[in-house]
Design an enzyme around this catalytic site. Structure first.
Site, PDB file in Angstrom:
ATOM      1  CE  LYS A 225      -4.385  -1.940   0.994  1.00 53.29           C
ATOM      2  NZ  LYS A 225      -5.381  -2.325   1.976  1.00 53.29           N
ATOM      3  NE  ARG A 264      -7.521  -8.576   0.491  1.00 51.78           N
ATOM      4  CZ  ARG A 264      -7.121  -7.808  -0.510  1.00 51.78           C
ATOM      5  NH1 ARG A 264      -6.144  -6.952  -0.345  1.00 51.78           N
ATOM      6  NH2 ARG A 264      -7.735  -7.888  -1.692  1.00 51.78           N
TER       7      ARG A 264
HETATM    8  N1  PMM Z   1      -7.504  -3.923   0.808  1.00 48.96           N
HETATM    9  C1  PMM Z   1      -7.895  -3.975  -0.480  1.00 48.96           C
HETATM   10  C2  PMM Z   1      -8.926  -4.838  -0.874  1.00 48.96           C
HETATM   11  N2  PMM Z   1      -9.537  -5.639   0.023  1.00 48.96           N
HETATM   12  N3  PMM Z   1      -9.784  -6.395   2.221  1.00 48.96           N
HETATM   13  C3  PMM Z   1      -9.437  -6.350   3.510  1.00 48.96           C
HETATM   14  N4  PMM Z   1     -10.070  -7.140   4.407  1.00 48.96           N
HETATM   15  N5  PMM Z   1      -8.450  -5.518   3.959  1.00 48.96           N
HETATM   16  C4  PMM Z   1      -7.776  -4.688   3.111  1.00 48.96           C
HETATM   17  O1  PMM Z   1      -6.901  -3.939   3.584  1.00 48.96           O
HETATM   18  C5  PMM Z   1      -8.130  -4.716   1.728  1.00 48.96           C
HETATM   19  C6  PMM Z   1      -9.159  -5.589   1.326  1.00 48.96           C
HETATM   20  C7  PMM Z   1      -7.241  -3.095  -1.493  1.00 48.96           C
HETATM   21  O2  PMM Z   1      -6.015  -3.629  -1.872  1.00 48.96           O
HETATM   22  P1  PMM Z   1      -5.792  -4.498  -3.209  1.00 48.96           P
HETATM   23  O3  PMM Z   1      -6.089  -3.633  -4.379  1.00 48.96           O
HETATM   24  O4  PMM Z   1      -4.373  -4.914  -3.149  1.00 48.96           O
HETATM   25  O5  PMM Z   1      -6.701  -5.695  -3.178  1.00 48.96           O
END
Ligand code: PMM
Length: 285
Positions: A225, A264
Site C-alpha cells: 500500500k 492479506r
Molecule cells: N484492501 C484492499 C482490498 N480488500 N480487504 C481487507 N479485508 N483488507 C484490506 O486492507 C483490503 C481488502 C485493497 O487492496 P488491493 O487492491 O491490493 O486488493
C-alpha cells in the site's frame, strides 16, 4: 502460544498462528495487480500458485477499491469472480472480497467460506442478514465511504480511538442483524480513508492491541500500500507498488508477532515464513 490467542472463527480451522491470505484481484484496475489476472485461466493459475506458496486462504475480488475507483456493475463483478471462486474452492479455502450481498451469496454457493466486505456492511444493507443466514466467516473492515472520495474522509481526532469506536459500532450493527460474534473478523482498513503521509496507517499497526481488545480476530491488509511507497521514497519518488514486498513482509512479521489473526498479501513467499517466525517468537516466554 496457544490457540486461545486467536478467537475462534466459524468454519475455519484453528492453526495457532497468523494466517496468510493471498490477494487475487480479477480486475483490470486494482492498484498493484490490476489487469494481471483479468483472464479467468490466468487468475485460477495464480490462485493455485498462491496455495502452492503456502497461503491459508485465497481472497478473490472482482471490484477494485483503489483510491478513486468507480463502482463496477454487479453482473460484471460476478462474471469476473465466480468462475475463479468455483475453481479455487476445490483447491483450498477461498474468501470473496465483495461489498454486494448477491455476489457474496453466489460465491458462498460456489464454495467460498469467508465474506470479506471492505465496507463492513455499510455498502449493502442486506449483507449482514445474508452473512447471518449463511453462517460464514465475515470480515468487517473499517470504511468511511466508497473509493471515489474516501481520502477526503481521512479526518481523525485520534485515529486509533476513532477507528476502534467505529469498528465497535459496526460489530454491534451486524450483530443486531443476526451475525454471531464468532463469525466476525475485524480489519483496520489500511489505506482506506487513511492518509499515507499523516501516519494514520502506522498508528493503527503500532496499536493493534487496541483493535484486538474488541475481542475479535484482526486481519491486516498492508501489502504494497501507498504508505509503504511513501516511506521508501527516494528523490521524491515513492517506491512503486510491485517493489514494496520486502517492506510488506516486514509489516507481516511485526503484526503477526503482535497477535494479528491474518495478513492479506500479494506475493506471499516471505510472509509465509514471517508468520512462522512470529509464531515461534510468541511461543518464547
Ligand atoms: N484492501 C484492499 C482490498 N480488500 N480487504 C481487507 N479485508 N483488507 C484490506 O486492507 C483490503 C481488502 C485493497 O487492496 P488491493 O487492491 O491490493 O486488493
Amino acid at each position: 502460544m496457544t490457540s486461545q490467542d486467536f478467537p475462534y472463527v466459524v468454519g475455519l480451522p484453528e492453526i495457532g498462528r497468523c494466517r496468510v491470505m493471498g490477494v487475487l484481484n480479477v480486475t483490470p484496475d486494482s492498484f498493484s495487480d490490476g489487469g494481471r489476472y483479468f483472464d479467468h485461466g490466468q487468475a485460477i493459475e495464480h490462485g493455485i500458485g498462491l496455495f502452492a506458496a503456502g497461503v491459508d486462504i485465497v481472497d478473490v475480488g472482482g471490484e477494485s477499491t483503489r483510491p478513486g475507483a468507480l463502482r463496477v456493475d454487479p453482473e460484471e463483478e460476478l462474471r469476473r469472480a465466480l468462475p475463479v471462486v468455483t475453481a479455487l474452492s476445490r483447491e483450498g479455502v477461498v474468501s470473496i472480497d465483495t461489498m454486494n450481498s448477491e455476489i457474496a451469496r453466489r460465491a458462498v454457493d460456489a464454495g467460498a467460506v469467508l465474506v470479506n466486505d471492505v465496507s463492513g456492511g455499510f455498502a449493502d444493507p442486506k449483507m449482514a442478514s445474508f452473512v447471518a443466514a449463511a453462517g460464514v466467516a465475515y470480515v468487517v473492515m473499517h470504511w468511511r465511504g466508497h473509493s471515489a472520495d474516501m481520502q477526503a474522509r481521512a479526518q481523525y481526532s485520534d485515529v486509533v480511538t476513532d477507528v476502534r469506536r467505529e469498528l465497535s459500532e459496526r460489530i454491534s450493527a451486524v450483530v443486531d442483524d443476526g451475525v454471531s460474534p464468532s463469525q466476525i473478523i475485524v480489519d483496520p482498513g489500511i489505506g482506506f480513508a487513511k492518509k499515507p503521509g499523516a501516519g494514520h496507517n502506522w498508528a493503527l499497526l503500532k496499536h493493534l492491541d487496541a483493535l484486538m481488545s474488541l475481542g475479535r480476530p484482526v486481519l491486516v491488509g498492508a501489502s504494497r500500500k501507498a504508505f509503504l511507497g511513501h516511506l521508501l521514497t527516494v528523490d521524491d519518488i515513492p517506491r512503486p507498488a510491485p517493489e514494496r514486498d520486502h517492506a510488506s513482509a516486514a509489516v507481516t512479521a511485526l503484526v503477526a508477532a503482535a497477535g494479528a489473526w491474518g495478513v492479506r498479501v500479494h506475493s506471499p513467499a516471505a510472509d509465509v515464513d514471517a508468520v512462522k517466525v512470529a509464531a515461534r517468537w510468541r511461543e518464547e516466554p
